[in-house]
Design an enzyme around this catalytic site. Structure first.
Site, PDB file in Angstrom:
ATOM      1  CB  VAL A  17      -1.128  -0.167   1.166  1.00  0.00           C
ATOM      2  CG1 VAL A  17      -1.781   1.494   1.786  1.00  0.00           C
ATOM      3  CG2 VAL A  17      -2.320  -1.344   0.857  1.00  0.00           C
TER       4      VAL A  17
ATOM      5  CG  LEU B  50      -3.876  -1.015  -3.675  1.00  0.00           C
ATOM      6  CD1 LEU B  50      -3.026  -2.490  -2.961  1.00  0.00           C
ATOM      7  CD2 LEU B  50      -2.576   0.003  -2.999  1.00  0.00           C
TER       8      LEU B  50
ATOM      9  CD  GLU C   4      -1.348  -8.329  -2.124  1.00  0.00           C
ATOM     10  OE1 GLU C   4      -0.713  -8.720  -2.275  1.00  0.00           O
ATOM     11  OE2 GLU C   4      -1.434  -7.506  -0.824  1.00  0.00           O
TER      12      GLU C   4
ATOM     13  CG  PHE D 250     -15.362 -11.066  -5.580  1.00  0.00           C
ATOM     14  CD1 PHE D 250     -15.183  -9.452  -6.987  1.00  0.00           C
ATOM     15  CD2 PHE D 250     -14.287 -11.574  -4.775  1.00  0.00           C
ATOM     16  CE1 PHE D 250     -13.729  -9.237  -6.242  1.00  0.00           C
ATOM     17  CE2 PHE D 250     -13.069 -10.267  -4.886  1.00  0.00           C
ATOM     18  CZ  PHE D 250     -12.566  -8.938  -6.192  1.00  0.00           C
TER      19      PHE D 250
ATOM     20  N   GLY E  84      -8.275 -15.486  -0.165  1.00  0.00           N
ATOM     21  CA  GLY E  84      -7.214 -15.637   1.247  1.00  0.00           C
ATOM     22  C   GLY E  84      -5.534 -14.659   0.496  1.00  0.00           C
TER      23      GLY E  84
ATOM     24  CB  CYS F 244      -6.912  -7.868   2.341  1.00  0.00           C
ATOM     25  SG  CYS F 244      -5.345  -6.959   2.753  1.00  0.00           S
TER      26      CYS F 244
HETATM   27  P1  NAD Z   1       3.253  -4.644   4.370  1.00  0.00           P
HETATM   28  O1  NAD Z   1       2.992  -5.334   5.816  1.00  0.00           O
HETATM   29  O2  NAD Z   1       3.603  -5.265   3.179  1.00  0.00           O
HETATM   30  O3  NAD Z   1       4.079  -2.949   4.650  1.00  0.00           O
HETATM   31  C1  NAD Z   1       4.046  -2.849   5.711  1.00  0.00           C
HETATM   32  C2  NAD Z   1       5.317  -2.133   5.490  1.00  0.00           C
HETATM   33  O4  NAD Z   1       5.429  -0.712   6.805  1.00  0.00           O
HETATM   34  C3  NAD Z   1       6.542  -2.286   5.902  1.00  0.00           C
HETATM   35  O5  NAD Z   1       7.440  -2.349   5.225  1.00  0.00           O
HETATM   36  C4  NAD Z   1       7.148  -1.956   7.278  1.00  0.00           C
HETATM   37  O6  NAD Z   1       8.430  -2.580   7.250  1.00  0.00           O
HETATM   38  C5  NAD Z   1       6.614  -1.192   7.360  1.00  0.00           C
HETATM   39  N1  NAD Z   1       6.898  -0.551   8.829  1.00  0.00           N
HETATM   40  C6  NAD Z   1       6.048  -0.891   9.468  1.00  0.00           C
HETATM   41  N2  NAD Z   1       6.856   0.014  11.168  1.00  0.00           N
HETATM   42  C7  NAD Z   1       6.879   1.143  10.363  1.00  0.00           C
HETATM   43  C8  NAD Z   1       7.135   2.158  10.573  1.00  0.00           C
HETATM   44  N3  NAD Z   1       7.420   2.510  12.566  1.00  0.00           N
HETATM   45  N4  NAD Z   1       7.704   3.552  10.055  1.00  0.00           N
HETATM   46  C9  NAD Z   1       8.286   2.922   8.840  1.00  0.00           C
HETATM   47  N5  NAD Z   1       7.627   1.874   8.374  1.00  0.00           N
HETATM   48  C10 NAD Z   1       7.312   0.878   9.134  1.00  0.00           C
HETATM   49  O7  NAD Z   1       1.611  -3.737   4.658  1.00  0.00           O
HETATM   50  P2  NAD Z   1       0.643  -3.981   3.101  1.00  0.00           P
HETATM   51  O8  NAD Z   1       0.038  -5.213   2.961  1.00  0.00           O
HETATM   52  O9  NAD Z   1       1.206  -2.783   2.452  1.00  0.00           O
HETATM   53  O10 NAD Z   1      -0.400  -2.968   4.029  1.00  0.00           O
HETATM   54  C11 NAD Z   1      -0.803  -1.826   4.714  1.00  0.00           C
HETATM   55  C12 NAD Z   1      -1.982  -2.095   5.407  1.00  0.00           C
HETATM   56  O11 NAD Z   1      -2.616  -1.421   4.413  1.00  0.00           O
HETATM   57  C13 NAD Z   1      -2.268  -2.587   6.093  1.00  0.00           C
HETATM   58  O12 NAD Z   1      -3.080  -2.106   7.453  1.00  0.00           O
HETATM   59  C14 NAD Z   1      -3.113  -3.350   5.500  1.00  0.00           C
HETATM   60  O13 NAD Z   1      -5.082  -4.218   5.732  1.00  0.00           O
HETATM   61  C15 NAD Z   1      -4.051  -2.392   4.000  1.00  0.00           C
HETATM   62  N6  NAD Z   1      -4.349  -2.701   3.293  1.00  0.00           N
HETATM   63  C16 NAD Z   1      -3.780  -3.740   2.275  1.00  0.00           C
HETATM   64  C17 NAD Z   1      -4.042  -4.240   0.833  1.00  0.00           C
HETATM   65  C18 NAD Z   1      -2.591  -5.182  -0.115  1.00  0.00           C
HETATM   66  O14 NAD Z   1      -3.814  -5.386  -1.376  1.00  0.00           O
HETATM   67  N7  NAD Z   1      -1.949  -5.621   0.458  1.00  0.00           N
HETATM   68  C19 NAD Z   1      -4.880  -3.117   0.188  1.00  0.00           C
HETATM   69  C20 NAD Z   1      -5.818  -2.545   0.923  1.00  0.00           C
HETATM   70  C21 NAD Z   1      -5.569  -1.984   2.144  1.00  0.00           C
END
Ligand code: NAD
Length: 429
Positions: free
Chosen positions: A11, A151, A153, A249, A257, A260
């Site tokens: 994200v 979004l 992935e 869906f 899976g 999210c």
């Molecule tokens: P992720 O685990 O891929 O990335 C999180 C990042 O944050 C990591 O790189 C980690 O090192 C970094 N981080 C943690 N603590 C930190 C800090 N204090 N300072 C700086 N960086 C720090 O997570 P993601 O998949 O990007 O998801 C992030 C959020 O967005 C979650 O809440 C998730 O539910 C939500 N989300 C994810 C998606 C998806 O498709 N992955 C879609 C919509 C929403």
């Protein structure tokens, strides 16, 4: 605008890169040095179509920078996005330790008015908690806005650039939300401004509703298998109803899976419990999803009677095509189950091999899809990568010990498979 993005996962990285592409001045911060090192050289730590090109282009243009130094880069920004992970804790609630650590660091280092925008998926009330945490350390003026991310992935850049909607939550007169909206206006998508709590709920409600559709059609598919109906055609027939819609869906398969849906469904179940609201429907959605994976393994086990010593080829381990993410992927539960039942597993995935090996080191991998099938007693398809849809099935038949395919994603036509001489078992057909 000058913006900071905290967290460079799926994200945060997409947020940072897309905002830079639109001409903003972006600083992306992460605590993992290795990620920042790679990103600074234009290498993406995640597989996401189109992302490396955008990283390189915007690095060259000087519009984006990657750093582990939040303190040295926080001054001068107008907006700070929090995009850190919110994984489930042992009860299924969203673990807020990363969000709170980021809020504390922001509070300790703010020196002028900035808008803190939460993009992480968080329980209702977290925006207020972030505000209180920052206030504890910083006495000046600031605002907190919720901006949930929708979004997917695999098509993250496209989804970000052409969102169905942008949701902004702001409980302080909407002035801050209107400022954040300026970043997105150029996209031309509807922008919905609500209070903080509503914005946070829209994210959970959307993901839980989509997961409900998946468990619904999988239950229908299970009946179809018993009564001679075709679940894929049932789904087609349903989607032609405009109230249901073409994009529903409703594809029968192995369930949802990824990072999210499973955690967001679980978190909303916990939010319902915590607020003493009955939401058995969602508990059932989750139970059906777990069962769907077990049913698939049971299908394979029933076919052989005993899986001990059987070699099963697995195609696809990513939780869906076009990503290397294996978090909560159906493949993990299915492969673990097959191994526990004594089967030998040889898998192939175009990009997710390394991630799966970290979780289940004993799984052997083949470097090509057809090689995984060599001397296998059956092939099980778990992720519907395009390359599997176009493969030469005659070649696959020659490699397998016996022409048996368990297709968890319905990628082939049963009639064609019969013609080719396969024993073909799919979902709901
Ligand atoms: P992720 O685990 O891929 O990335 C999180 C990042 O944050 C990591 O790189 C980690 O090192 C970094 N981080 C943690 N603590 C930190 C800090 N204090 N300072 C700086 N960086 C720090 O997570 P993601 O998949 O990007 O998801 C992030 C959020 O967005 C979650 O809440 C998730 O539910 C939500 N989300 C994810 C998606 C998806 O498709 N992955 C879609 C919509 C929403």
């Amino acid at each position: 605008m000058k913006v900071m993005v905290i967290g460079t996962g799926y994200v945060g990285l997409v947020q940072g890169v897309c905002l830079a592409e639109l001409g903003n001045d972006v600083v992306c911060v992460d605590i993992v040095e290795e990620k920042i090192e790679k990103l600074s050289h234009g290498i993406s730590p995640i597989f996401e179509p189109g992302i490396e090109e955008l990283i390189t282009k915007n690095l060259k243009a000087g519009r984006i920078k990657f750093t582990t130094d939040l303190i040295g880069n926080i001054k001068g920004n107008e907006i700070i996005f929090i995009a850190v992970g919110t994984p489930p804790d042992e009860d299924g609630r969203a673990d807020l330790k990363y969000v709170m650590a980021a809020a504390k660091e922001i509070g300790q280092n703010l020196s002028h008015y900035q808008i803190i925008v939460n993009k992480s998926t968080v329980p209702i009330g977290t925006g207020e908690l972030v505000r209180k945490t920052i206030k504890k350390y910083y006495g000046g003026k600031f605002d907190v806005v919720s901006n949930p991310e929708f979004l997917r992935e695999g098509s993250a850049i496209e989804d970000w650039m052409e969102p169905d909607r942008v949701v902004l939550g702001d409980s302080n007169g909407h002035e801050a939300a209107n400022t954040v909206a300026k970043l997105y206006e150029v996209l031309g998508s509807p922008i919905l401004i609500t209070n903080l709590e509503t914005a946070e709920m829209i994210k959970y409600a959307s993901n839980s509703y989509l997961a409900t559709q998946i468990s619904f059609i999988n239950s229908v598919a299970n009946i179809c298998e018993k009564v001679g109906a075709n679940a894929v055609e049932v789904s087609k027939g349903m989607k032609l109803d405009k109230r249901i819609g073409q994009k529903a869906f409703l594809n029968p398969g192995l369930g949802y899976g990824g990072s999210c849906f499973p955690k967001d469904v679980e978190a909303l179940i916990q939010i319902a419990h915590d607020n003493k609201v009955d939401f058995k429907l969602l508990e059932e959605v989750e139970a059906i999803n777990h069962l769907q994976r077990q049913r698939f393994v049971a299908k394979i086990e029933n076919y052989f009677g005993n899986l001990a010593g059987k070699k099963i080829a697995i195609w696809g381990v990513a939780f869906k095509p076009k990503t290397d993410d294996i978090r909560m992927a159906p493949s993990v539960a299915i492969i673990e189950n097959l191994i526990n039942l004594g089967a030998e597993v040889v898998a192939f995935d175009p990009v997710a091999e390394e991630n799966l090996k970290k979780l289940i080191p004993e799984v052997k991998f083949a470097s090509k899809a057809d090689e995984a099938c060599k001397d296998a007693d059956a092939l099980a398809i778990i992720t519907e990568w395009d390359e599997f849809k176009q493969i030469d099935l005659k070649k696959i038949k020659a490699k397998l010990n016996a022409p048996v395919i368990f297709d968890g994603r319905n990628i082939y036509s049963p009639a064609e498979m019969k013609r080719l001489g396969f024993q073909y078992y799919s979902i709901g057909r």
